[in-house]
Scaffold this motif. Sequence first.
Motif, PDB file in Angstrom:
ATOM      1  N   ARG A 148     -15.359  -2.505  -2.586  1.00  0.00           N
ATOM      2  CA  ARG A 148     -14.629  -1.262  -2.288  1.00  0.00           C
ATOM      3  C   ARG A 148     -13.324  -1.555  -1.565  1.00  0.00           C
ATOM      4  N   ILE A 149     -13.359  -2.427  -0.564  1.00  0.00           N
ATOM      5  CA  ILE A 149     -12.144  -2.751   0.187  1.00  0.00           C
ATOM      6  C   ILE A 149     -11.113  -3.406  -0.728  1.00  0.00           C
ATOM      7  N   VAL A 150     -11.570  -4.328  -1.567  1.00  0.00           N
ATOM      8  CA  VAL A 150     -10.642  -5.031  -2.457  1.00  0.00           C
ATOM      9  C   VAL A 150     -10.005  -4.058  -3.447  1.00  0.00           C
ATOM     10  N   ARG A 151     -10.802  -3.212  -4.044  1.00  0.00           N
ATOM     11  CA  ARG A 151     -10.261  -2.247  -5.012  1.00  0.00           C
ATOM     12  C   ARG A 151      -9.338  -1.241  -4.326  1.00  0.00           C
ATOM     13  N   ARG A 152      -9.677  -0.876  -3.111  1.00  0.00           N
ATOM     14  CA  ARG A 152      -8.809   0.042  -2.369  1.00  0.00           C
ATOM     15  C   ARG A 152      -7.474  -0.637  -2.053  1.00  0.00           C
ATOM     16  N   GLY A 153      -7.519  -1.931  -1.728  1.00  0.00           N
ATOM     17  CA  GLY A 153      -6.286  -2.668  -1.499  1.00  0.00           C
ATOM     18  C   GLY A 153      -5.385  -2.672  -2.721  1.00  0.00           C
ATOM     19  N   VAL A 154      -5.995  -2.815  -3.909  1.00  0.00           N
ATOM     20  CA  VAL A 154      -5.211  -2.773  -5.149  1.00  0.00           C
ATOM     21  C   VAL A 154      -4.593  -1.394  -5.341  1.00  0.00           C
ATOM     22  N   GLN A 155      -5.327  -0.342  -4.993  1.00  0.00           N
ATOM     23  CA  GLN A 155      -4.779   1.012  -5.097  1.00  0.00           C
ATOM     24  C   GLN A 155      -3.595   1.202  -4.154  1.00  0.00           C
ATOM     25  N   PHE A 156      -3.723   0.704  -2.940  1.00  0.00           N
ATOM     26  CA  PHE A 156      -2.596   0.776  -2.013  1.00  0.00           C
ATOM     27  C   PHE A 156      -1.405   0.000  -2.559  1.00  0.00           C
ATOM     28  N   ALA A 157      -1.662  -1.180  -3.130  1.00  0.00           N
ATOM     29  CA  ALA A 157      -0.584  -2.005  -3.663  1.00  0.00           C
ATOM     30  C   ALA A 157       0.127  -1.322  -4.822  1.00  0.00           C
ATOM     31  N   ALA A 158      -0.607  -0.531  -5.580  1.00  0.00           N
ATOM     32  CA  ALA A 158      -0.026   0.169  -6.728  1.00  0.00           C
ATOM     33  C   ALA A 158       0.767   1.405  -6.312  1.00  0.00           C
ATOM     34  N   GLY A 159       0.737   1.739  -5.013  1.00  0.00           N
ATOM     35  CA  GLY A 159       1.481   2.901  -4.530  1.00  0.00           C
ATOM     36  C   GLY A 159       0.776   4.212  -4.748  1.00  0.00           C
ATOM     37  N   ALA A 160      -0.512   4.159  -5.087  1.00  0.00           N
ATOM     38  CA  ALA A 160      -1.239   5.385  -5.421  1.00  0.00           C
ATOM     39  C   ALA A 160      -1.656   6.192  -4.204  1.00  0.00           C
ATOM     40  N   LEU A 161      -1.577   5.604  -3.007  1.00  0.00           N
ATOM     41  CA  LEU A 161      -2.130   6.259  -1.817  1.00  0.00           C
ATOM     42  C   LEU A 161      -1.098   6.370  -0.695  1.00  0.00           C
ATOM     43  N   GLU A 162       0.168   6.438  -1.052  1.00  0.00           N
ATOM     44  CA  GLU A 162       1.211   6.410  -0.032  1.00  0.00           C
ATOM     45  C   GLU A 162       1.178   7.614   0.898  1.00  0.00           C
ATOM     46  N   ASP A 163       0.594   8.717   0.462  1.00  0.00           N
ATOM     47  CA  ASP A 163       0.525   9.909   1.316  1.00  0.00           C
ATOM     48  C   ASP A 163      -0.751   9.972   2.143  1.00  0.00           C
ATOM     49  N   ALA A 164      -1.627   8.991   1.970  1.00  0.00           N
ATOM     50  CA  ALA A 164      -2.910   9.016   2.684  1.00  0.00           C
ATOM     51  C   ALA A 164      -2.699   8.756   4.176  1.00  0.00           C
ATOM     52  N   ARG A 165      -3.273   9.613   5.024  1.00  0.00           N
ATOM     53  CA  ARG A 165      -3.202   9.453   6.477  1.00  0.00           C
ATOM     54  C   ARG A 165      -4.597   9.590   7.088  1.00  0.00           C
ATOM     55  N   PRO A 166      -5.542   8.747   6.662  1.00  0.00           N
ATOM     56  CA  PRO A 166      -6.915   8.904   7.141  1.00  0.00           C
ATOM     57  C   PRO A 166      -7.091   8.558   8.616  1.00  0.00           C
ATOM     58  N   LEU A 167      -6.114   7.882   9.227  1.00  0.00           N
ATOM     59  CA  LEU A 167      -6.227   7.518  10.644  1.00  0.00           C
ATOM     60  C   LEU A 167      -5.338   8.391  11.514  1.00  0.00           C
ATOM     61  N   HIS A 168      -5.078   9.602  11.087  1.00  0.00           N
ATOM     62  CA  HIS A 168      -4.204  10.504  11.848  1.00  0.00           C
ATOM     63  C   HIS A 168      -4.683  10.624  13.296  1.00  0.00           C
ATOM     64  N   ASP A 169      -3.797  10.261  14.212  1.00  0.00           N
ATOM     65  CA  ASP A 169      -4.029  10.347  15.669  1.00  0.00           C
ATOM     66  C   ASP A 169      -5.052   9.344  16.200  1.00  0.00           C
ATOM     67  N   ALA A 170      -5.557   8.448  15.375  1.00  0.00           N
ATOM     68  CA  ALA A 170      -6.389   7.355  15.900  1.00  0.00           C
ATOM     69  C   ALA A 170      -5.493   6.382  16.668  1.00  0.00           C
ATOM     70  N   VAL A 171      -6.101   5.607  17.554  1.00  0.00           N
ATOM     71  CA  VAL A 171      -5.366   4.607  18.325  1.00  0.00           C
ATOM     72  C   VAL A 171      -5.905   3.224  17.970  1.00  0.00           C
ATOM     73  N   VAL A 172      -5.018   2.348  17.508  1.00  0.00           N
ATOM     74  CA  VAL A 172      -5.381   0.990  17.108  1.00  0.00           C
ATOM     75  C   VAL A 172      -4.744   0.011  18.088  1.00  0.00           C
ATOM     76  N   GLY A 173      -5.568  -0.852  18.671  1.00  0.00           N
ATOM     77  CA  GLY A 173      -5.081  -1.912  19.536  1.00  0.00           C
ATOM     78  C   GLY A 173      -4.949  -3.199  18.754  1.00  0.00           C
ATOM     79  N   VAL A 174      -3.870  -3.932  18.990  1.00  0.00           N
ATOM     80  CA  VAL A 174      -3.600  -5.189  18.289  1.00  0.00           C
ATOM     81  C   VAL A 174      -3.464  -6.288  19.334  1.00  0.00           C
ATOM     82  N   LEU A 175      -4.429  -7.211  19.358  1.00  0.00           N
ATOM     83  CA  LEU A 175      -4.466  -8.297  20.341  1.00  0.00           C
ATOM     84  C   LEU A 175      -4.332  -9.629  19.615  1.00  0.00           C
ATOM     85  N   PHE A 176      -3.242 -10.349  19.889  1.00  0.00           N
ATOM     86  CA  PHE A 176      -3.042 -11.658  19.273  1.00  0.00           C
ATOM     87  C   PHE A 176      -2.789 -12.694  20.358  1.00  0.00           C
TER      88      PHE A 176
END
Length: 313
Positions: A22-50
């Motif tokens: 599912r993740i791989v196929r969804r990645g291909v959909q994103f790459a094809a530009g089919a989901l550019e309007d998708a905002r499933p993480l609206h107002d979520a907070v993501v922390g990035v620690l490197f």
Amino acid sequence: MTRPTRRHLISIDDLATEDLDRIVRRGVQFAAGALEDARPLHDAVVGVLFRKTSTRTRTAFSAGALRLGARLITYGPGDLQENTGETVEDTAAVLSRMIDTLVARTAGSEAELRAYADQQRMAVVNAMSADEHPTQALTDLTTLLGRFGRIEGLRVLYIGEGNNTASALTLALSRYQGTELFLRTPPGYGVAERYLDRAAVNAKKSGARVEQRHDMDGLPQADVIYTTRWQTTGTVKPDLDWPRLFAPFQVGPAVMATSPDAVFMHDLPAHRGEEVTADVLDGPASIAFQQAENKYHSARAVLEWCMTGTQAG
């Protein structure tokens, strides 16, 4: 009533096969530009620690989170109180009450990420540990599916160090029916037996094949020839004479000629003249930079998967 479920991605083995696909196929959909309007993480907070350097993975998850509607907090290697002695468990208990997902590249083993993930409020994504680089494998599968329209039955020749990228790729490809992964790694620098053993369990179910050798004799025909940098981020080789051992494992025109129709992949960053020659990396068979772009598309698919599950409660 439903409440959100946070799903962790620490290892490829954390994913059921259907979730991996599912993740791989969804990645291909994103790459094809089919989901550019998708905002499933609206107002979520993501922390990035490197705690280690990163160009592609850090940018991919940061840009991906923002594109999906999330807000971002970034932490540098010295920003958290773990540097003054706070435990990982206490840090996770605090962060999980404030943010929704933590994308982390640590300096050490998978165990630290497991400690972060020992709660259900905050999703945790392994953005590379010393052991495994699962989001790179998901990027690679996204690239393969986008290029070939399938992953099943592909023949992949991986040349170079059996590092965290190779470990994750071994676990991932062995899930797909009829795939063949040929690992050609320098003596003493192969994929660890524990990953080969886990892949063998997968391959028994899927009919895949994983073979590791420590020479460059009789290279098999392949659909994909893959390499990675010889000096893996954040590691030091114990053998001072390691360049001599690695030299025969360079991917140049002669190697590519063994599979004339193969594409070339590289997880980047690349050192032209070491693991790969410039004419291969920059040549017509190379899809390395499309592969790099796919890290962004795959990151969006990972974040969506981690954040949008629900369970009854």
